[in-house]
Motif scaffolding. Structure first.
Motif, PDB file in Angstrom:
ATOM      1  N   GLY A  50      22.442  71.424  33.361  1.00  0.00           N
ATOM      2  CA  GLY A  50      21.230  72.137  33.742  1.00  0.00           C
ATOM      3  C   GLY A  50      19.938  71.381  33.507  1.00  0.00           C
ATOM      4  O   GLY A  50      18.853  71.942  33.664  1.00  0.00           O
ATOM      5  N   LYS A  51      20.023  70.096  33.143  1.00  0.00           N
ATOM      6  CA  LYS A  51      18.829  69.285  32.890  1.00  0.00           C
ATOM      7  C   LYS A  51      18.912  67.978  33.669  1.00  0.00           C
ATOM      8  O   LYS A  51      20.000  67.413  33.813  1.00  0.00           O
ATOM      9  CB  LYS A  51      18.689  68.966  31.403  1.00  0.00           C
ATOM     10  N   ILE A  52      17.760  67.508  34.131  1.00  0.00           N
ATOM     11  CA  ILE A  52      17.721  66.212  34.813  1.00  0.00           C
ATOM     12  C   ILE A  52      18.003  65.119  33.790  1.00  0.00           C
ATOM     13  O   ILE A  52      17.359  65.060  32.746  1.00  0.00           O
ATOM     14  CB  ILE A  52      16.359  65.980  35.492  1.00  0.00           C
ATOM     15  N   ASP A  53      18.970  64.279  34.103  1.00  0.00           N
ATOM     16  CA  ASP A  53      19.275  63.190  33.175  1.00  0.00           C
ATOM     17  C   ASP A  53      19.012  61.806  33.761  1.00  0.00           C
ATOM     18  O   ASP A  53      19.021  60.810  33.036  1.00  0.00           O
ATOM     19  CB  ASP A  53      20.714  63.291  32.653  1.00  0.00           C
ATOM     20  N   ASP A  54      18.750  61.719  35.065  1.00  0.00           N
ATOM     21  CA  ASP A  54      18.482  60.419  35.668  1.00  0.00           C
ATOM     22  C   ASP A  54      17.624  60.599  36.914  1.00  0.00           C
ATOM     23  O   ASP A  54      17.989  61.351  37.814  1.00  0.00           O
ATOM     24  CB  ASP A  54      19.799  59.730  36.030  1.00  0.00           C
ATOM     25  N   TYR A  55      16.479  59.938  36.930  1.00  0.00           N
ATOM     26  CA  TYR A  55      15.562  59.970  38.071  1.00  0.00           C
ATOM     27  C   TYR A  55      15.801  58.717  38.897  1.00  0.00           C
ATOM     28  O   TYR A  55      15.868  57.617  38.344  1.00  0.00           O
ATOM     29  CB  TYR A  55      14.107  59.998  37.584  1.00  0.00           C
ATOM     30  N   ARG A  56      15.901  58.882  40.214  1.00  0.00           N
ATOM     31  CA  ARG A  56      16.190  57.749  41.090  1.00  0.00           C
ATOM     32  C   ARG A  56      15.139  57.649  42.183  1.00  0.00           C
ATOM     33  O   ARG A  56      14.681  58.667  42.706  1.00  0.00           O
ATOM     34  CB  ARG A  56      17.568  57.917  41.726  1.00  0.00           C
ATOM     35  N   VAL A  57      14.778  56.418  42.524  1.00  0.00           N
ATOM     36  CA  VAL A  57      13.819  56.190  43.604  1.00  0.00           C
ATOM     37  C   VAL A  57      14.343  55.118  44.547  1.00  0.00           C
ATOM     38  O   VAL A  57      15.099  54.237  44.162  1.00  0.00           O
ATOM     39  CB  VAL A  57      12.420  55.758  43.086  1.00  0.00           C
ATOM     40  N   ASN A  58      13.924  55.235  45.776  1.00  0.00           N
ATOM     41  CA  ASN A  58      14.148  54.235  46.808  1.00  0.00           C
ATOM     42  C   ASN A  58      12.747  53.841  47.257  1.00  0.00           C
ATOM     43  O   ASN A  58      12.022  54.677  47.789  1.00  0.00           O
ATOM     44  CB  ASN A  58      14.954  54.852  47.949  1.00  0.00           C
ATOM     45  N   VAL A  59      12.338  52.603  46.987  1.00  0.00           N
ATOM     46  CA  VAL A  59      10.980  52.166  47.312  1.00  0.00           C
ATOM     47  C   VAL A  59      11.006  51.015  48.301  1.00  0.00           C
ATOM     48  O   VAL A  59      11.992  50.274  48.394  1.00  0.00           O
ATOM     49  CB  VAL A  59      10.183  51.744  46.046  1.00  0.00           C
TER      50      VAL A  59
END
Length: 66
Positions: A50-59
């Motif tokens: 129930g918690k965000i554990d990894d933020y991902r980006v495509n730049v």
């Protein structure tokens, strides 16, 4: 007239999307010089218990070719 090139970079962070973006630029700058801009193309995250554990980006990183 300047010649510019765009590369796409994927990065992640456990702190947030801004940190993931900064990591992408830092890693790219190790081998790419004359970086002019970064465009945040896509954001996503993984969730665990129930918690965000990894933020991902495509730049997309734009740099000048000399």
């Amino acid at each position: 007239m300047a010649i510019l090139k765009v590369i796409e970079v994927l990065a992640n962070s456990d702190k947030g999307w801004e940190d993931a973006t900064a990591k992408a630029v830092a890693q790219a700058s190790k081998s790419v010089k004359n970086i002019r801009s970064v465009y945040l193309n896509e954001q996503s995250a993984t969730v665990n218990d129930g918690k965000i554990d990894d933020y991902r980006v495509n730049v997309k990183i734009t740099f000048e070719v000399k």
